[in-house]
Design a protein around this motif. Structure first.
Motif, mmCIF file in Angstrom:
data_model
loop_
_atom_site.group_PDB
_atom_site.id
_atom_site.type_symbol
_atom_site.label_atom_id
_atom_site.label_comp_id
_atom_site.label_asym_id
_atom_site.label_seq_id
_atom_site.Cartn_x
_atom_site.Cartn_y
_atom_site.Cartn_z
ATOM 1 N N GLU A 56 -6.437 -1.205 3.778
ATOM 2 C CA GLU A 56 -6.522 -0.138 2.784
ATOM 3 C C GLU A 56 -7.387 1.017 3.298
ATOM 4 O O GLU A 56 -7.037 2.181 3.133
ATOM 5 C CB GLU A 56 -7.074 -0.652 1.459
ATOM 6 N N TYR A 82 -7.145 -7.206 4.038
ATOM 7 C CA TYR A 82 -6.546 -6.244 3.123
ATOM 8 C C TYR A 82 -7.451 -5.025 2.923
ATOM 9 O O TYR A 82 -6.972 -3.894 2.843
ATOM 10 C CB TYR A 82 -6.231 -6.899 1.789
ATOM 11 N N LYS A 83 -8.759 -5.260 2.865
ATOM 12 C CA LYS A 83 -9.711 -4.158 2.709
ATOM 13 C C LYS A 83 -9.653 -3.230 3.927
ATOM 14 O O LYS A 83 -9.649 -2.001 3.793
ATOM 15 C CB LYS A 83 -11.123 -4.714 2.528
ATOM 16 N N LEU A 92 0.828 -1.210 0.000
ATOM 17 C CA LEU A 92 0.000 0.000 0.000
ATOM 18 C C LEU A 92 0.860 1.258 0.000
ATOM 19 O O LEU A 92 0.526 2.243 -0.660
ATOM 20 C CB LEU A 92 -0.949 -0.005 1.196
#
Length: 144
Positions: free
Chosen positions: A54, A50-51, A19
């Motif tokens: 982020e 991961y969401k 990221l």
């Protein structure tokens, strides 16, 4: 992911590196935030993790990701329902730590507001933040 808890720290660090590269900005993760992420009982799979990462990166206040960037459900997860007649008793220190984490997040890391919301002095708040390792070891108390 429940079976891969040992791999969680490496997954989190690798994803944050990706990221950082994607957003072309250096990112650091507070030890306390990493501990919270690793101890959270992830109900979903790796894409869900991961969401969340982020979202934390997109909504961060600086390049240092701390507890205030973590979603409330990770900092203070909901308790599972109790079976009939089963009493849930938690150690007082655990309840105190959770209350401080929750207030710290809601007050966006502002020490005076957090202390006032908890009904304690700033010095007491600072001692408890250090005791429960909610701030880094030699950090001074931030935020008025």
């Amino acid at each position: 992911m429940r079976e891969r808890r040992d791999d969680l720290e490496a997954l989190i660090k690798r994803q944050l590196e990706q990221l950082a590269s994607q957003h072309r900005t250096p990112l650091t993760l507070a030890k306390t935030a990493l501990e919270q992420l690793c101890h959270y009982r992830w109900p979903g799979n790796i894409p869900e993790l991961y969401k969340q990462l982020e979202n934390m990166v997109l909504h961060r206040h600086s390049n240092h990701i701390g507890l205030r960037e973590l979603p409330a459900e990770i900092i203070q997860p909901q308790q599972s329902p109790q079976t009939e007649g089963e009493a849930l008793i938690q150690p007082l220190e655990l309840i105190e730590k959770q209350a401080i984490q929750h207030a710290w997040t809601l007050c966006e890391g502002k020490a005076t507001e957090t202390a006032k919301a908890l009904g304690i002095g700033r010095t007491t708040l600072w001692r408890k933040l250090k005791k429960y390792r909610l701030i880094e070891g030699d950090e001074s108390l931030p935020g008025q």
